[in-house]
Design an enzyme around this catalytic site. Structure first.
Site: not given
Length: 283
Positions: A248-249
């Site tokens: 989850p950048c």
């Protein structure tokens, strides 16, 4: 099972609604939103709520310009705390993807030589998604709504240029359905295969420790990988994350509360953060 036509139509509605909210602010009424979507208020609310799990009005609050700052104030998590919770903590992602495997530095240096990568296009809540995977797990996800399908394909292929690419969406579909919340497969059914340089993988593993519905900062990520002054390098590693959404950048923000960048377009990042926050607040 994902219904491609329906999912694509619904995402188009949501995308236009988000753009309109961004332009008009949170005071925009449900009736005005529905009229702009050429739907009755009841029909629009039903489609919107099906996608987000909350009403349009509530999601408007999460899409306010100050939402990133609110997240940092109320949903910020230190990775030290996330470590103590473990990957089996709250959040659908952590329940589905409890294990991952990383390629060795030598394998990465060979740029995918000798590797078969399967790929296919799927509809997602965030538009058309290009998903790639090896026999070990998902290795790439890109979103085409801002970049276009051709550029998304070129982007992911360029990361492992010597691999053999085989179009096989059926092989990937069970993992994709788990990734976007369509099934409740166990962690052994939907593994990730991280393909990157050692430092990149270290940063991506840190991102996996940020729970769904919460955020961290680039400086916090740098601290967590023992390179507190390497925020630029950390930011580059975040941007090179090949498995968007699952690694989850989008949960990494600037310390100032700004969204920072996003490889697949800031509208996609905003939609992901709003979607996750709304879902987390339902619990």
């Amino acid at each position: 099972m994902l219904n491609n036509t329906e999912a694509s139509y619904h995402y188009g509605v949501i995308k236009r609604a988000i753009e309109l909210i961004d332009q008009s602010g949170p005071e925009l009424s449900l009736d005005d939103l529905a009229q702009n979507m050429q739907m009755s208020p009841a029909h629009f609310q039903r489609i919107f709520s099906k996608w987000a799990g909350v009403s349009p009005k509530r999601l408007q609050q999460y899409l306010a310009l100050g939402h990133a700052k609110v997240l940092l104030e109320n949903k910020f998590t230190t990775l030290e705390t996330a470590d103590s919770v473990g990957l089996s903590g709250s959040g659908r992602l952590h329940d589905l993807f409890l294990r991952w495997e990383s390629m060795s530095p030598g394998e990465f240096a060979r740029k995918g030589e000798g590797l078969t990568i399967y790929w296919g296009w799927f509809e997602s809540p965030f538009g058309p998604a290009l998903v790639m995977g090896t026999d070990k797990g998902i290795c790439g996800i890109g979103f085409a709504v801002e970049t276009g399908e051709e550029d998304a394909m070129d982007d992911l292929v360029s990361r492992w240029p010597k691999a053999r690419y085989v179009e096989d969406p059926m092989m990937l579909r069970p993992w994709v359905e788990a990734a976007f919340g369509q099934t409740t497969l166990g962690s052994d059914k939907a593994p990730l295969y991280l393909m990157g340089a050692p430092f990149q993988i270290k940063v991506w593993e840190a991102l996996l420790r940020v729970p769904s519905g919460q955020v961290t900062t680039y400086s916090e990520l740098a601290q967590s990988v023992d390179h507190p002054t390497a925020m630029r390098a950390v930011g580059t590693a975040v941007g090179r994350n090949p498995i968007s959404w699952l690694i989850p950048c989008h949960r990494a923000l600037r310390k100032s509360g700004g969204l920072g960048g996003y490889h697949w377009g800031l509208p996609v990042k905003r939609a992901m953060l709003a979607f996750e926050t709304a879902q987390a607040d339902l619990g």
